[in-house]
Motif scaffolding. Structure first.
Motif, PDB file in Angstrom:
ATOM      1  N   ALA A  57      22.949  65.893  15.626  1.00  0.00           N
ATOM      2  CA  ALA A  57      21.697  65.744  14.691  1.00  0.00           C
ATOM      3  C   ALA A  57      21.746  64.114  14.464  1.00  0.00           C
ATOM      4  N   TRP A  58      22.755  63.288  14.677  1.00  0.00           N
ATOM      5  CA  TRP A  58      22.685  61.668  14.629  1.00  0.00           C
ATOM      6  C   TRP A  58      21.743  61.268  15.725  1.00  0.00           C
TER       7      TRP A  58
ATOM      8  N   ARG B  50      19.473  63.116  17.597  1.00  0.00           N
ATOM      9  CA  ARG B  50      18.234  63.448  17.581  1.00  0.00           C
ATOM     10  C   ARG B  50      17.548  62.392  16.290  1.00  0.00           C
ATOM     11  N   MET B  51      18.276  62.144  15.251  1.00  0.00           N
ATOM     12  CA  MET B  51      17.364  61.134  14.279  1.00  0.00           C
ATOM     13  C   MET B  51      17.485  59.707  14.728  1.00  0.00           C
ATOM     14  N   ARG B  52      18.475  59.290  15.522  1.00  0.00           N
ATOM     15  CA  ARG B  52      18.504  58.120  15.856  1.00  0.00           C
ATOM     16  C   ARG B  52      18.115  57.745  17.410  1.00  0.00           C
TER      17      ARG B  52
END
Lengths: 83, 355
Positions: free
Chosen positions: A55-56, A58-60
Protein backbone atom coordinates in the motif's frame (compact mmCIF):
# COMPACT_ATOMS: atom_id res chain seq x y z
CA UNK A 1 9.42 -13.65 -4.93
CA UNK A 2 10.12 -16.06 -7.72
CA UNK A 3 12.83 -16.17 -10.37
CA UNK A 4 16.24 -17.64 -10.08
CA UNK A 5 18.16 -14.43 -10.54
CA UNK A 6 17.10 -12.36 -7.59
CA UNK A 7 18.13 -8.75 -7.69
CA UNK A 8 20.64 -7.70 -5.06
CA UNK A 9 19.18 -5.90 -2.08
CA UNK A 10 20.90 -2.55 -1.67
CA UNK A 11 19.51 -1.85 1.80
CA UNK A 12 17.92 -4.23 4.26
CA UNK A 13 15.92 -2.59 7.04
CA UNK A 14 15.86 -4.69 10.19
CA UNK A 15 12.40 -4.01 11.58
CA UNK A 16 12.17 -7.16 13.68
CA UNK A 17 10.14 -6.56 16.81
CA UNK A 18 8.58 -3.36 15.47
CA UNK A 19 4.82 -3.01 15.27
CA UNK A 20 2.83 -1.07 12.70
CA UNK A 21 3.27 1.63 11.58
CA UNK A 22 6.99 1.60 12.53
CA UNK A 23 8.27 -0.67 9.69
CA UNK A 24 6.57 1.53 7.09
CA UNK A 25 7.87 4.69 8.78
CA UNK A 26 11.37 3.19 8.57
CA UNK A 27 10.81 2.46 4.88
CA UNK A 28 9.48 5.98 4.30
CA UNK A 29 12.50 7.54 6.00
CA UNK A 30 15.27 5.40 4.61
CA UNK A 31 14.38 4.29 1.08
CA UNK A 32 16.02 7.49 -0.15
CA UNK A 33 19.38 6.09 0.94
CA UNK A 34 19.49 3.83 -2.13
CA UNK A 35 19.77 5.11 -5.73
CA UNK A 36 16.71 5.11 -7.98
CA UNK A 37 16.30 1.62 -9.43
CA UNK A 38 17.83 -0.17 -6.42
CA UNK A 39 15.99 -2.53 -4.07
CA UNK A 40 15.16 -1.92 -0.40
CA UNK A 41 14.04 -4.77 1.84
CA UNK A 42 11.94 -4.56 5.02
CA UNK A 43 12.36 -7.46 7.42
CA UNK A 44 9.59 -7.68 10.01
CA UNK A 45 7.20 -10.04 11.79
CA UNK A 46 4.51 -7.33 11.83
CA UNK A 47 1.50 -8.94 10.09
CA UNK A 48 0.27 -5.52 8.92
CA UNK A 49 3.38 -5.08 6.75
CA UNK A 50 2.09 -7.69 4.29
CA UNK A 51 -0.64 -5.22 3.32
CA UNK A 52 0.99 -1.94 4.25
CA UNK A 53 4.29 -2.23 2.36
CA UNK A 54 2.46 -2.77 -0.99
CA UNK A 55 0.00 0.00 0.00
CA UNK A 56 2.91 2.35 0.75
CA UNK A 57 4.37 1.57 -2.70
CA UNK A 58 1.04 2.35 -4.36
CA UNK A 59 0.56 5.60 -2.44
CA UNK A 60 4.17 6.79 -2.80
CA UNK A 61 4.67 5.70 -6.43
CA UNK A 62 7.27 3.02 -5.68
CA UNK A 63 7.36 -0.53 -7.03
CA UNK A 64 6.46 -3.49 -4.82
CA UNK A 65 8.43 -6.57 -5.90
CA UNK A 66 7.07 -9.20 -3.53
CA UNK A 67 7.87 -11.13 -0.38
CA UNK A 68 10.51 -13.68 0.54
CA UNK A 69 12.10 -14.45 3.87
CA UNK A 70 15.29 -13.56 5.68
CA UNK A 71 17.76 -16.27 6.74
CA UNK A 72 16.00 -16.61 10.11
CA UNK A 73 12.62 -17.14 8.41
CA UNK A 74 11.20 -13.68 9.17
CA UNK A 75 9.19 -12.21 6.28
CA UNK A 76 11.08 -9.82 4.01
CA UNK A 77 9.27 -7.37 1.73
CA UNK A 78 11.09 -6.07 -1.35
CA UNK A 79 10.62 -2.64 -2.85
CA UNK A 80 12.28 -0.97 -5.83
CA UNK A 81 12.90 2.75 -5.50
CA UNK A 82 11.33 4.29 -8.58
CA UNK A 83 11.58 7.95 -7.68
CA UNK B 1 -44.29 0.81 24.41
CA UNK B 2 -41.23 -0.35 26.32
CA UNK B 3 -43.07 0.45 29.53
CA UNK B 4 -46.01 -1.69 28.40
CA UNK B 5 -43.59 -4.47 27.57
CA UNK B 6 -41.97 -4.31 30.98
CA UNK B 7 -45.27 -4.29 32.88
CA UNK B 8 -47.17 -6.72 30.64
CA UNK B 9 -44.45 -8.69 28.88
CA UNK B 10 -42.40 -9.91 31.82
CA UNK B 11 -43.76 -13.46 31.71
CA UNK B 12 -42.51 -16.40 29.67
CA UNK B 13 -44.30 -16.18 26.29
CA UNK B 14 -44.07 -19.97 25.98
CA UNK B 15 -46.28 -20.42 29.06
CA UNK B 16 -50.04 -20.95 28.81
CA UNK B 17 -51.14 -18.81 31.77
CA UNK B 18 -52.61 -15.33 31.31
CA UNK B 19 -49.40 -13.31 31.75
CA UNK B 20 -47.63 -15.77 29.44
CA UNK B 21 -50.29 -15.30 26.76
CA UNK B 22 -49.96 -11.56 27.22
CA UNK B 23 -46.21 -11.74 26.63
CA UNK B 24 -46.79 -13.98 23.59
CA UNK B 25 -49.16 -11.38 22.16
CA UNK B 26 -46.59 -8.61 22.59
CA UNK B 27 -43.83 -10.73 21.05
CA UNK B 28 -45.97 -11.64 18.04
CA UNK B 29 -46.90 -8.00 17.69
CA UNK B 30 -43.19 -7.12 17.54
CA UNK B 31 -42.65 -9.90 14.99
CA UNK B 32 -45.49 -8.54 12.85
CA UNK B 33 -44.06 -5.01 12.91
CA UNK B 34 -40.58 -6.22 11.93
CA UNK B 35 -41.97 -8.42 9.15
CA UNK B 36 -43.95 -5.52 7.74
CA UNK B 37 -40.94 -3.17 7.80
CA UNK B 38 -38.78 -5.74 6.01
CA UNK B 39 -41.34 -6.98 3.49
CA UNK B 40 -41.48 -10.46 5.05
CA UNK B 41 -44.17 -12.57 6.68
CA UNK B 42 -44.24 -12.98 10.46
CA UNK B 43 -43.34 -16.67 10.35
CA UNK B 44 -40.02 -15.67 8.73
CA UNK B 45 -38.91 -13.51 11.68
CA UNK B 46 -37.29 -14.76 14.92
CA UNK B 47 -35.83 -12.75 17.80
CA UNK B 48 -32.56 -13.91 19.26
CA UNK B 49 -29.13 -12.54 20.14
CA UNK B 50 -27.12 -10.97 17.29
CA UNK B 51 -24.41 -13.64 17.32
CA UNK B 52 -26.94 -16.48 17.57
CA UNK B 53 -28.77 -15.04 14.55
CA UNK B 54 -25.57 -15.28 12.49
CA UNK B 55 -24.53 -18.69 13.77
CA UNK B 56 -27.91 -20.38 13.46
CA UNK B 57 -28.65 -18.52 10.24
CA UNK B 58 -25.62 -19.72 8.32
CA UNK B 59 -25.07 -23.09 9.99
CA UNK B 60 -28.78 -23.90 9.80
CA UNK B 61 -28.54 -23.77 6.01
CA UNK B 62 -25.66 -26.25 6.13
CA UNK B 63 -27.66 -28.51 8.44
CA UNK B 64 -30.70 -28.23 6.16
CA UNK B 65 -28.66 -29.23 3.14
CA UNK B 66 -27.07 -32.48 4.39
CA UNK B 67 -26.52 -34.14 1.04
CA UNK B 68 -24.75 -31.13 -0.49
CA UNK B 69 -21.36 -31.63 1.14
CA UNK B 70 -19.43 -29.68 3.75
CA UNK B 71 -17.91 -26.80 1.83
CA UNK B 72 -18.80 -23.18 2.42
CA UNK B 73 -18.12 -20.13 0.28
CA UNK B 74 -17.89 -16.61 1.69
CA UNK B 75 -16.46 -13.26 0.69
CA UNK B 76 -13.06 -12.27 2.10
CA UNK B 77 -14.67 -9.32 3.90
CA UNK B 78 -17.42 -11.04 5.91
CA UNK B 79 -17.87 -10.06 9.55
CA UNK B 80 -15.84 -12.04 12.09
CA UNK B 81 -19.08 -13.64 13.37
CA UNK B 82 -19.68 -15.27 9.96
CA UNK B 83 -16.01 -16.21 9.55
CA UNK B 84 -15.91 -17.76 12.99
CA UNK B 85 -19.15 -19.70 12.48
CA UNK B 86 -18.03 -21.16 9.14
CA UNK B 87 -14.50 -21.75 10.44
CA UNK B 88 -15.93 -23.69 13.39
CA UNK B 89 -18.06 -25.80 11.05
CA UNK B 90 -15.17 -26.40 8.65
CA UNK B 91 -12.74 -27.51 11.36
CA UNK B 92 -15.20 -30.14 12.54
CA UNK B 93 -15.56 -31.47 8.99
CA UNK B 94 -11.88 -31.09 8.18
CA UNK B 95 -12.48 -28.69 5.30
CA UNK B 96 -11.45 -25.08 4.68
CA UNK B 97 -14.03 -22.41 3.78
CA UNK B 98 -13.47 -20.92 0.33
CA UNK B 99 -12.96 -17.15 0.46
CA UNK B 100 -13.72 -15.10 -2.63
CA UNK B 101 -11.56 -11.99 -2.92
CA UNK B 102 -12.74 -8.40 -3.31
CA UNK B 103 -11.67 -5.42 -5.41
CA UNK B 104 -10.07 -2.23 -4.07
CA UNK B 105 -13.51 -0.91 -3.07
CA UNK B 106 -14.18 -4.05 -1.02
CA UNK B 107 -16.77 -5.50 -3.40
CA UNK B 108 -16.81 -9.19 -4.27
CA UNK B 109 -17.02 -10.10 -7.94
CA UNK B 110 -20.48 -11.61 -8.51
CA UNK B 111 -19.31 -13.99 -11.24
CA UNK B 112 -16.36 -15.27 -9.19
CA UNK B 113 -18.64 -15.74 -6.17
CA UNK B 114 -21.20 -17.62 -8.28
CA UNK B 115 -18.47 -19.84 -9.75
CA UNK B 116 -17.08 -20.67 -6.31
CA UNK B 117 -20.58 -21.44 -5.02
CA UNK B 118 -21.16 -23.74 -8.01
CA UNK B 119 -18.25 -26.04 -7.16
CA UNK B 120 -19.23 -29.58 -6.13
CA UNK B 121 -19.77 -30.08 -2.41
CA UNK B 122 -20.77 -26.52 -1.52
CA UNK B 123 -23.52 -26.53 1.12
CA UNK B 124 -23.85 -22.77 1.71
CA UNK B 125 -22.68 -19.42 0.40
CA UNK B 126 -22.46 -16.42 2.74
CA UNK B 127 -22.40 -12.79 1.72
CA UNK B 128 -23.09 -9.54 3.52
CA UNK B 129 -25.57 -6.97 2.26
CA UNK B 130 -23.01 -4.24 2.90
CA UNK B 131 -19.63 -4.20 4.56
CA UNK B 132 -19.54 -3.28 8.24
CA UNK B 133 -16.16 -1.50 8.08
CA UNK B 134 -16.06 0.32 4.76
CA UNK B 135 -19.76 0.45 3.87
CA UNK B 136 -19.48 -0.99 0.37
CA UNK B 137 -22.69 -2.66 -0.84
CA UNK B 138 -22.25 -6.21 -2.17
CA UNK B 139 -23.85 -7.43 -5.42
CA UNK B 140 -26.40 -9.60 -3.62
CA UNK B 141 -29.28 -8.77 -5.96
CA UNK B 142 -27.43 -9.95 -9.07
CA UNK B 143 -25.85 -13.10 -7.64
CA UNK B 144 -28.09 -15.74 -9.19
CA UNK B 145 -26.49 -18.64 -7.34
CA UNK B 146 -26.71 -22.18 -8.73
CA UNK B 147 -29.85 -24.09 -7.75
CA UNK B 148 -29.36 -25.99 -4.51
CA UNK B 149 -26.82 -23.59 -3.02
CA UNK B 150 -28.61 -21.43 -0.43
CA UNK B 151 -27.39 -17.91 0.32
CA UNK B 152 -26.94 -16.74 3.88
CA UNK B 153 -27.28 -12.96 3.86
CA UNK B 154 -25.52 -11.11 6.66
CA UNK B 155 -27.50 -7.90 7.05
CA UNK B 156 -26.16 -7.21 10.57
CA UNK B 157 -24.63 -3.88 9.55
CA UNK B 158 -27.35 -2.74 7.19
CA UNK B 159 -30.85 -3.85 8.13
CA UNK B 160 -33.14 -0.83 8.37
CA UNK B 161 -30.67 1.26 6.33
CA UNK B 162 -30.78 -0.65 3.03
CA UNK B 163 -33.63 -2.61 1.46
CA UNK B 164 -33.55 -6.33 1.97
CA UNK B 165 -33.59 -8.04 -1.45
CA UNK B 166 -36.99 -9.60 -2.10
CA UNK B 167 -35.50 -12.91 -3.19
CA UNK B 168 -32.25 -14.76 -3.73
CA UNK B 169 -31.50 -15.58 -0.10
CA UNK B 170 -32.58 -18.40 2.20
CA UNK B 171 -31.66 -17.07 5.64
CA UNK B 172 -30.37 -13.77 7.00
CA UNK B 173 -29.22 -12.14 10.21
CA UNK B 174 -29.85 -8.65 11.51
CA UNK B 175 -28.61 -6.68 14.52
CA UNK B 176 -30.84 -4.03 16.06
CA UNK B 177 -27.95 -1.58 16.50
CA UNK B 178 -27.93 -0.99 12.73
CA UNK B 179 -31.34 0.67 13.07
CA UNK B 180 -30.56 2.32 16.43
CA UNK B 181 -32.38 -0.39 18.38
CA UNK B 182 -31.21 -2.14 21.55
CA UNK B 183 -27.74 -3.71 21.20
CA UNK B 184 -28.62 -7.16 22.51
CA UNK B 185 -31.35 -7.92 19.98
CA UNK B 186 -30.73 -9.83 16.78
CA UNK B 187 -33.03 -11.11 14.08
CA UNK B 188 -32.89 -14.53 12.51
CA UNK B 189 -34.77 -14.44 9.22
CA UNK B 190 -35.58 -17.74 7.54
CA UNK B 191 -37.46 -17.64 4.24
CA UNK B 192 -40.56 -19.75 3.76
CA UNK B 193 -39.58 -22.92 1.96
CA UNK B 194 -35.89 -22.55 2.81
CA UNK B 195 -34.17 -25.79 3.72
CA UNK B 196 -33.05 -24.81 7.18
CA UNK B 197 -32.54 -27.07 10.20
CA UNK B 198 -31.36 -26.14 13.69
CA UNK B 199 -27.61 -26.84 13.71
CA UNK B 200 -27.48 -26.89 17.53
CA UNK B 201 -29.16 -29.08 20.16
CA UNK B 202 -32.91 -28.45 20.42
CA UNK B 203 -36.01 -28.41 18.24
CA UNK B 204 -35.34 -28.66 14.52
CA UNK B 205 -37.46 -25.60 13.66
CA UNK B 206 -36.36 -21.97 14.13
CA UNK B 207 -37.34 -20.53 17.52
CA UNK B 208 -37.01 -17.24 19.34
CA UNK B 209 -33.83 -17.13 21.45
CA UNK B 210 -32.87 -20.55 20.13
CA UNK B 211 -35.61 -22.10 22.26
CA UNK B 212 -34.60 -20.19 25.41
CA UNK B 213 -36.57 -17.46 27.19
CA UNK B 214 -37.32 -14.71 24.67
CA UNK B 215 -36.58 -11.08 25.57
CA UNK B 216 -40.03 -9.62 24.96
CA UNK B 217 -39.16 -6.07 26.01
CA UNK B 218 -36.05 -6.07 23.82
CA UNK B 219 -38.02 -7.40 20.85
CA UNK B 220 -40.65 -4.69 21.25
CA UNK B 221 -38.04 -1.97 21.58
CA UNK B 222 -36.26 -3.26 18.48
CA UNK B 223 -39.51 -3.38 16.51
CA UNK B 224 -40.45 0.16 17.57
CA UNK B 225 -37.00 1.45 16.65
CA UNK B 226 -37.16 -0.27 13.24
CA UNK B 227 -40.53 1.32 12.57
CA UNK B 228 -39.21 4.75 13.56
CA UNK B 229 -36.10 4.27 11.40
CA UNK B 230 -38.22 3.27 8.42
CA UNK B 231 -40.44 6.33 8.87
CA UNK B 232 -37.54 8.79 8.88
CA UNK B 233 -35.25 6.82 6.60
CA UNK B 234 -35.41 8.98 3.49
CA UNK B 235 -34.60 12.16 5.40
CA UNK B 236 -31.89 10.68 7.67
CA UNK B 237 -30.34 8.76 4.79
CA UNK B 238 -29.98 11.89 2.65
CA UNK B 239 -28.51 13.90 5.53
CA UNK B 240 -26.02 11.23 6.53
CA UNK B 241 -24.90 10.66 2.94
CA UNK B 242 -24.29 14.39 2.58
CA UNK B 243 -22.24 14.47 5.81
CA UNK B 244 -20.27 11.37 4.82
CA UNK B 245 -19.51 12.99 1.45
CA UNK B 246 -18.23 16.02 3.33
CA UNK B 247 -15.88 13.94 5.50
CA UNK B 248 -14.72 11.92 2.49
CA UNK B 249 -13.95 15.11 0.56
CA UNK B 250 -11.90 16.62 3.40
CA UNK B 251 -10.08 13.35 4.18
CA UNK B 252 -9.14 13.06 0.50
CA UNK B 253 -7.35 16.41 0.68
CA UNK B 254 -5.10 15.25 3.55
CA UNK B 255 -1.64 14.33 2.26
CA UNK B 256 -0.84 10.60 2.04
CA UNK B 257 -4.35 9.62 3.06
CA UNK B 258 -6.63 7.19 1.29
CA UNK B 259 -10.37 7.13 1.66
CA UNK B 260 -11.57 3.55 1.36
CA UNK B 261 -14.83 1.90 0.32
CA UNK B 262 -17.21 2.65 -2.53
CA UNK B 263 -17.91 6.41 -2.68
CA UNK B 264 -21.54 6.01 -3.81
CA UNK B 265 -22.91 2.48 -3.49
CA UNK B 266 -22.43 2.18 0.26
CA UNK B 267 -24.04 2.35 3.68
CA UNK B 268 -25.29 5.87 4.37
CA UNK B 269 -23.51 6.45 7.65
CA UNK B 270 -19.99 4.97 7.44
CA UNK B 271 -16.76 6.58 6.30
CA UNK B 272 -13.30 5.03 6.55
CA UNK B 273 -9.88 6.44 5.73
CA UNK B 274 -6.22 5.61 6.44
CA UNK B 275 -3.34 8.03 7.06
CA UNK B 276 0.13 6.87 6.08
CA UNK B 277 2.76 6.71 8.86
CA UNK B 278 0.23 7.30 11.66
CA UNK B 279 -0.91 4.87 14.33
CA UNK B 280 -4.61 4.06 14.39
CA UNK B 281 -4.48 3.86 18.16
CA UNK B 282 -3.01 7.38 18.45
CA UNK B 283 -5.60 8.78 16.05
CA UNK B 284 -8.44 7.19 18.03
CA UNK B 285 -7.06 8.54 21.33
CA UNK B 286 -6.40 12.04 20.01
CA UNK B 287 -9.82 12.26 18.36
CA UNK B 288 -11.38 11.03 21.58
CA UNK B 289 -9.63 13.85 23.46
CA UNK B 290 -11.24 16.26 21.01
CA UNK B 291 -14.66 14.74 21.68
CA UNK B 292 -15.00 12.41 18.69
CA UNK B 293 -15.62 8.71 19.25
CA UNK B 294 -14.25 6.84 16.23
CA UNK B 295 -13.20 3.26 15.53
CA UNK B 296 -10.17 1.85 13.75
CA UNK B 297 -9.26 -1.27 11.78
CA UNK B 298 -5.56 -0.89 12.51
CA UNK B 299 -3.67 -3.78 14.10
CA UNK B 300 -2.63 -1.71 17.12
CA UNK B 301 -6.29 -1.25 18.08
CA UNK B 302 -7.07 -4.98 17.93
CA UNK B 303 -6.53 -7.40 20.79
CA UNK B 304 -4.88 -9.80 18.34
CA UNK B 305 -2.51 -7.16 16.89
CA UNK B 306 -3.72 -8.33 13.48
CA UNK B 307 -4.95 -5.65 11.09
CA UNK B 308 -8.53 -5.65 9.85
CA UNK B 309 -9.04 -8.56 7.46
CA UNK B 310 -11.39 -6.30 5.49
CA UNK B 311 -8.76 -3.65 4.82
CA UNK B 312 -6.14 -6.34 4.09
CA UNK B 313 -8.43 -8.10 1.58
CA UNK B 314 -8.94 -4.76 -0.19
CA UNK B 315 -5.21 -4.07 -0.27
CA UNK B 316 -5.94 -0.83 1.61
CA UNK B 317 -3.49 0.73 4.02
CA UNK B 318 -4.26 -0.83 7.41
CA UNK B 319 -2.36 1.49 9.73
CA UNK B 320 -3.55 4.98 10.60
CA UNK B 321 -7.09 3.81 10.01
CA UNK B 322 -10.10 5.79 11.20
CA UNK B 323 -13.72 4.65 10.90
CA UNK B 324 -16.44 7.18 11.54
CA UNK B 325 -20.01 6.04 12.05
CA UNK B 326 -22.58 8.84 12.01
CA UNK B 327 -25.56 8.50 14.31
CA UNK B 328 -29.06 9.27 13.11
CA UNK B 329 -28.87 12.59 14.97
CA UNK B 330 -25.27 13.56 14.18
CA UNK B 331 -25.39 17.22 13.19
CA UNK B 332 -23.71 19.23 10.48
CA UNK B 333 -22.03 21.33 13.19
CA UNK B 334 -20.44 18.22 14.71
CA UNK B 335 -19.19 17.09 11.32
CA UNK B 336 -17.82 20.57 10.54
CA UNK B 337 -15.98 20.57 13.85
CA UNK B 338 -14.55 17.15 12.99
CA UNK B 339 -13.34 18.08 9.50
CA UNK B 340 -11.88 21.32 10.86
CA UNK B 341 -9.87 19.41 13.49
CA UNK B 342 -8.64 16.68 11.16
CA UNK B 343 -5.97 18.49 9.07
CA UNK B 344 -4.31 19.99 12.16
CA UNK B 345 -4.28 16.70 14.00
CA UNK B 346 -2.87 14.69 11.08
CA UNK B 347 -0.30 17.42 10.40
CA UNK B 348 0.82 17.51 14.03
CA UNK B 349 1.14 13.72 14.32
CA UNK B 350 3.07 13.55 11.04
CA UNK B 351 5.49 16.21 12.32
CA UNK B 352 6.10 14.05 15.40
CA UNK B 353 6.96 11.14 13.11
CA UNK B 354 9.21 13.39 11.02
CA UNK B 355 7.59 12.49 7.70
Amino acid sequence: MTGDEQEPVALELDCRGMLCPLPVIELGRRHVEVPVGAVVAVVTEDPAARTDVPAWCRMRGQEYLGEDSAADGVARYLVRRVG
Amino acid sequence: MLEAALTRGYADPRALHGPGRDARLLLDNAREVVAECLGLTRDEVWFTSPSDAVQRGVLGLVAGNPRAGDDAVLSAVEHAAVRHALGWHARRRDVVPVEVGVDAAGRVDAAAFRDAAGAPGVAVAALQLANHEVGTVQPVAGLDLPAGVPLFLDASASLGLLDLPGSGWAAAAGHATSWSGPPGVGLLLVRRGARWANPFPGDPEPQDAGGGLPDVAGALAAAAALQATAAERAEVDARRRRLVDRIRAVAATLPDTEVVGDPVDRLPHLVTFSCLYLSGETLVRELDRLGFGVASGSACTASTLEPSHVLAAMGALTHGNVRVSLGRDTTEEQVERFVAALPDLVGRLRTEVGL
